[in-house]
Design a protein around this motif. Structure first.
Motif, PDB file in Angstrom:
ATOM      1  N   HIS A   1      28.369  25.086 -24.943  1.00 57.09           N
ATOM      2  CA  HIS A   1      27.591  24.416 -26.102  1.00 57.09           C
ATOM      3  C   HIS A   1      28.555  23.329 -26.605  1.00 57.09           C
ATOM      4  CE1 HIS A   1      26.447  24.341 -30.370  1.00 57.09           C
ATOM      5  NE2 HIS A   1      25.266  24.255 -29.964  1.00 57.09           N
TER       6      HIS A   1
ATOM      7  N   LEU B   1      32.862  28.719 -24.291  1.00 56.91           N
ATOM      8  CA  LEU B   1      31.572  28.765 -25.105  1.00 56.91           C
ATOM      9  C   LEU B   1      31.429  27.791 -25.905  1.00 56.91           C
ATOM     10  CD1 LEU B   1      30.807  32.624 -25.845  1.00 56.91           C
ATOM     11  CD2 LEU B   1      30.153  31.302 -23.628  1.00 56.91           C
TER      12      LEU B   1
ATOM     13  N   LYS C   1      20.209  27.145 -23.694  1.00 60.42           N
ATOM     14  CA  LYS C   1      20.859  28.157 -23.355  1.00 60.42           C
ATOM     15  C   LYS C   1      21.640  27.627 -22.118  1.00 60.42           C
ATOM     16  CE  LYS C   1      19.263  31.963 -25.307  1.00 60.42           C
ATOM     17  NZ  LYS C   1      19.903  32.857 -26.012  1.00 60.42           N
ATOM     18  N   LYS C   2      22.969  28.419 -22.043  1.00 64.30           N
ATOM     19  CA  LYS C   2      23.788  28.177 -20.856  1.00 64.30           C
ATOM     20  C   LYS C   2      23.255  27.718 -19.910  1.00 64.30           C
ATOM     21  CE  LYS C   2      25.236  32.474 -22.595  1.00 64.30           C
ATOM     22  NZ  LYS C   2      24.619  33.661 -22.542  1.00 64.30           N
TER      23      LYS C   2
ATOM     24  N   TYR D   1      23.089  30.629 -28.957  1.00 66.58           N
ATOM     25  CA  TYR D   1      23.443  31.720 -27.815  1.00 66.58           C
ATOM     26  C   TYR D   1      23.233  33.146 -28.171  1.00 66.58           C
ATOM     27  CZ  TYR D   1      25.033  27.799 -25.152  1.00 66.58           C
ATOM     28  OH  TYR D   1      24.989  26.668 -24.366  1.00 66.58           O
ATOM     29  N   TYR D   2      23.227  33.427 -29.421  1.00 70.71           N
ATOM     30  CA  TYR D   2      23.101  34.688 -29.847  1.00 70.71           C
ATOM     31  C   TYR D   2      22.048  34.922 -30.946  1.00 70.71           C
ATOM     32  CZ  TYR D   2      27.453  34.966 -27.405  1.00 70.71           C
ATOM     33  OH  TYR D   2      28.399  34.499 -26.360  1.00 70.71           O
TER      34      TYR D   2
END
Length: 99
Positions: free
Chosen positions: A89, A20, A98-99, A50-51
């Motif tokens: 990232h 990640l 985002k991914k 991401y979160y």
């Protein structure tokens, strides 16, 4: 195992092993321990992107690190790891990518 307070390079992986984030310490007084703690608390751009800065969402992640004292070597190792592992990232500073 206790995370060291020396400077170094680290990799954050998802619970499924996907890379990640790859990063390095630059000025954190607590080195790797301080940097990874900041990630776990949702304080850095990676956690925000991401979160949503939710610390609980990072708990299933795994971390690897290596202590590297030399600033230049640390920067080169981070670049090599990013180029080789292609993390989701790359620390662009842009939130929400985002991914």
């Amino acid at each position: 195992m206790k995370t060291p307070t020396e400077q170094g390079v680290y990799i954050i992986r998802s619970a499924h092993g996907r890379v990640l984030h790859v990063g390095r310490t630059t000025r954190n007084a607590h080195g790797l321990a301080g940097r990874l703690t900041a990630h776990l608390r949702g304080k850095l751009s990676f956690a925000q992107a991401y979160y949503g800065g939710n610390p609980a969402a990072l708990r299933p992640a795994t971390y690897q690190y290596i202590v590297v004292k030399n600033d230049r070597t640390r920067a080169l190792l981070e670049a090599l790891a990013c180029g080789t592992l292609c993390p989701a990232h790359t620390g662009t500073g842009r939130l929400g990518a985002k991914k």
